[in-house]
Design a protein around this motif. Structure first.
Motif, PDB file in Angstrom:
ATOM      1  N   LEU A   1       2.133  -2.072 -12.665  1.00  0.00           N
ATOM      2  CA  LEU A   1       2.680  -3.289 -12.044  1.00  0.00           C
ATOM      3  C   LEU A   1       4.155  -3.453 -12.416  1.00  0.00           C
ATOM      4  O   LEU A   1       4.980  -3.839 -11.580  1.00  0.00           O
ATOM      5  CB  LEU A   1       1.881  -4.521 -12.468  1.00  0.00           C
TER       6      LEU A   1
ATOM      7  N   VAL B   1       6.924  -6.095 -10.563  1.00  0.00           N
ATOM      8  CA  VAL B   1       6.198  -7.372 -10.567  1.00  0.00           C
ATOM      9  C   VAL B   1       6.801  -8.309 -11.612  1.00  0.00           C
ATOM     10  O   VAL B   1       7.077  -7.906 -12.748  1.00  0.00           O
ATOM     11  CB  VAL B   1       4.692  -7.145 -10.842  1.00  0.00           C
TER      12      VAL B   1
ATOM     13  N   ILE C   1       2.117 -12.751 -12.482  1.00  0.00           N
ATOM     14  CA  ILE C   1       0.724 -12.651 -12.037  1.00  0.00           C
ATOM     15  C   ILE C   1       0.180 -14.073 -12.046  1.00  0.00           C
ATOM     16  O   ILE C   1       0.148 -14.740 -13.089  1.00  0.00           O
ATOM     17  CB  ILE C   1      -0.121 -11.738 -12.942  1.00  0.00           C
TER      18      ILE C   1
ATOM     19  N   ILE D   1       6.468  -9.131 -17.186  1.00  0.00           N
ATOM     20  CA  ILE D   1       5.596  -9.895 -16.281  1.00  0.00           C
ATOM     21  C   ILE D   1       5.104 -11.150 -16.978  1.00  0.00           C
ATOM     22  O   ILE D   1       4.646 -11.097 -18.126  1.00  0.00           O
ATOM     23  CB  ILE D   1       4.385  -9.058 -15.820  1.00  0.00           C
TER      24      ILE D   1
ATOM     25  N   LYS E   1       8.507  -8.741  -1.554  1.00  0.00           N
ATOM     26  CA  LYS E   1       7.814  -7.962  -2.585  1.00  0.00           C
ATOM     27  C   LYS E   1       6.387  -8.493  -2.729  1.00  0.00           C
ATOM     28  O   LYS E   1       6.121  -9.671  -2.491  1.00  0.00           O
ATOM     29  CB  LYS E   1       8.541  -8.077  -3.933  1.00  0.00           C
ATOM     30  N   THR E   2       5.487  -7.634  -3.163  1.00  0.00           N
ATOM     31  CA  THR E   2       4.082  -8.012  -3.270  1.00  0.00           C
ATOM     32  C   THR E   2       3.868  -9.059  -4.358  1.00  0.00           C
ATOM     33  O   THR E   2       4.218  -8.831  -5.530  1.00  0.00           O
ATOM     34  CB  THR E   2       3.216  -6.772  -3.566  1.00  0.00           C
TER      35      THR E   2
ATOM     36  N   VAL F   1       1.338 -10.918  -6.836  1.00  0.00           N
ATOM     37  CA  VAL F   1       0.096 -10.472  -7.477  1.00  0.00           C
ATOM     38  C   VAL F   1      -0.671 -11.675  -8.015  1.00  0.00           C
ATOM     39  O   VAL F   1      -0.087 -12.567  -8.645  1.00  0.00           O
ATOM     40  CB  VAL F   1       0.396  -9.480  -8.630  1.00  0.00           C
TER      41      VAL F   1
ATOM     42  N   PHE G   1       0.316  -1.407  -3.155  1.00  0.00           N
ATOM     43  CA  PHE G   1       1.659  -1.974  -2.931  1.00  0.00           C
ATOM     44  C   PHE G   1       2.282  -1.437  -1.640  1.00  0.00           C
ATOM     45  O   PHE G   1       2.900  -2.177  -0.882  1.00  0.00           O
ATOM     46  CB  PHE G   1       2.574  -1.674  -4.125  1.00  0.00           C
TER      47      PHE G   1
END
Length: 549
Positions: free
Chosen positions: A13, A18, A21, A42, A66-67, A69, A145
């Motif tokens: 990640l 990332v 979360i 993170i 961007k993803t 999470v 991703f």
């Protein structure tokens, strides 16, 4: 010995960039949580419900590309992510959901809490996978991703069983590849330009897929060069500044509005970044107005959508190619479209000064627009007010009006405002919620206070599920079964450590909005609202006025 699987997962990640979360961990996530506690890159954003975590992750993805999470445990934790998965999937927002699971090789708990989560997620994600080996973590995370961010962006899911999380492996994270979206093919661009140059009254329709900074820039240049008017879908608001003289409205109502008159007067429609998941801004019929489809994906054929020419590839590049090739036509005429825009502006001006109390929706929209800077972000939950804001609130920039007209779920307004304030801490952010939608995830007020966010939460209180009540009246049914009581919202806000305010009259609204937007912290405003004219204005007056055009 290698590294522990959960450590490797977090390292993967980190490799993807990332930052957060969002989630509600459970017993089956404890290895992952322990690994996350040692990450310097993170941050865990602990929420009070998995749905809030999912909405926040999706909005992070919507803003950044961007993803986002989010994480949850097995069983009920995973089922609570289902609505957020659908929200991201239909709305084109990249997210990765990570859910825990009992040991898959040997479990002492029988079938306790066991659901087939992977199969449950399959219809509402682009990718779903159960990790059965620690060695496969890098490739599976990279694939999640890649697919989450590839156009059209959407939801992905990985199930991480606790015995796999405890394994050891020599595998290492994979570096993300450099990928560019393909450019639109030259002959398709030429065909589109030829149709445009031959048309008498073309119009541009801007949808969700156009809601990107570079695409907006290219579209503004195209409009400036050609003078072709544009309308937006609800998810396309802000692609071009809606104070532009060639903006002729947002398709907020299904039919019969001024914007539909503008579209009906066109002899060619250029549909940019639109997807049939959005409520259609127009309906195609055989022998009707031809349509040019400009998008990253070919058009899904639908009874109301079967375009004539398709320009497929990176949208910003396609618009750039069209802009460079096109020669504005001396025979174009946009009088009827611009007359519809003028009539709508006059109609809005005739009603948005009504300072009755409880607050009248058009007045509210005008005062919020005056209070918010050009880069301020409003995040709408779902309710009848969404139509008023879509129609009457001029969006100045991309993604400054966050509403959901794909899944159109209640409960997303507050979490989406929270994520917006995290991505853009220096911008003014306001959640605009009905009392029904707010109470579906109101517990996230505690999260907002704990995170020290600067947001204003405006609750439009009518003590009912007002949108459905309006539809009930439209359909001639008895007014029944849709009213409820509410807490004292000022005390409710204060109980969370937020600042509670109440609108006492229309005259005091502007000063209260300014005070909340200018003062740090979490502010909640209880605003009684009067929806009694919805039916008359949205159903009768607007349709009669637009019919005269």
């Amino acid at each position: 010995m290698g590294s522990k699987a959960s450590d490797l997962f977090i390292e993967c990640l980190e490799e993807e960039g990332v930052e957060y979360i969002f989630g509600v961990p459970g017993e089956e996530n404890l290895d992952m949580l322990d690994s996350l506690s040692r990450s310097t890159k993170i941050k865990l954003i602990l929420t009070r419900h998995e749905q809030g975590a999912g909405f926040m992750a999706a909005t992070y993805g919507r803003h950044t590309g961007k993803t986002g999470v989010c994480m949850a445990t097995l069983g009920p934790g995973a089922t609570n992510l289902v609505t957020a998965a659908a929200y991201a999937q239909l709305g084109g927002m990249p997210i990765l959901m990570v859910t825990g699971q009992k040991p898959i090789k040997k479990s002492k708990q029988g079938r306790f809490q066991i659901l087939d989560v992977v199969d449950m997620m399959r219809p509402i994600t682009k990718f779903t996978h159960q990790l059965a080996s620690a060695d496969n973590i890098p490739s599976r995370v990279r694939e999640a991703f890649r697919l989450a961010e590839e156009e059209k962006p959407g939801a992905t899911h990985i199930e991480f069983p606790e015995d796999v999380a405890d394994e050891h492996t020599d595998s290492r994270p994979l570096t993300p590849s450099i990928a560019r979206r393909p450019s639109a093919e030259e002959k398709a661009v030429r065909a589109a330009v030829k149709l445009l140059e031959q048309a008498k009254s073309p119009i541009l329709v801007l949808g969700a897929g156009a809601n990107r900074k570079l695409t907006g820039r290219m579209l503004l240049q195209l409009v400036e060069k050609t003078g072709i008017p544009f309308v937006t879908t609800q998810l396309g608001k802000g692609v071009i500044d809606e104070t532009h003289p060639r903006f002729v409205g947002c398709a907020a109502l299904s039919a019969g509005d001024f914007v539909h008159k503008a579209i009906e007067s066109a002899d060619l429609i250029v549909n940019i970044g639109h997807d049939v998941i959005e409520k259609p801004p127009f309906f195609m019929k055989n022998g009707g107005t031809p349509v040019i489809h400009v998008s990253t994906r070919s058009a899904e054929v639908d009874p109301v959508y079967f375009p004539t020419v398709e320009v497929i590839g990176d949208i910003a590049n396609a618009i750039w190619q069209i802009k460079n090739d096109i020669v504005p036509s001396g025979s174009w005429t946009f009088d009827r479209m611009l007359a519809a825009r003028k009539a709508e502006a006059e109609h809005t001006a005739s009603i948005d000064g009504d300072d009755r109390f409880p607050i009248y929706p058009p007045f509210l929209v005008r005062k919020i627009r005056e209070a918010m800077p050009a880069d301020g972000i409003i995040c709408l939950d779902n309710g009848v007010y969404k139509i008023w804001f879509a129609r009457n609130y001029a969006a100045r920039q991309q993604n400054t009006v966050l509403l959901d007209n794909a899944l159109a779920t209640m409960g997303a307004g507050l979490p989406s405002a929270m994520a917006s304030a995290m991505v853009y801490p220096d911008r003014k952010v306001m959640a605009i919620c009905g009392d029904g939608g707010f109470m579906m995830n109101s517990q996230e007020m505690e999260t907002a206070v704990r995170l020290g966010l600067n947001i204003t939460v405006l609750i439009l209180r009518d003590d009912s599920y007002g949108m459905i009540r309006w539809k009930q009246a439209n359909m001639g049914f008895q007014d029944w079964g849709l009213t409820y009581g509410n807490p004292d919202f000022v005390k409710y806000a204060e109980a969370y450590g937020a600042n509670g305010h109440r609108v006492e009259d229309a005259a005091g609204l502007p000063a209260l909005l300014k005070q909340c937007l200018d003062t740090p912290g979490v502010h909640l405003i209880d605003c009684p609202v009067d929806y009694s004219d919805n039916d008359r204005i949205l159903n009768k007056d607007i349709k009669e006025l637009s019919a005269k055009l």
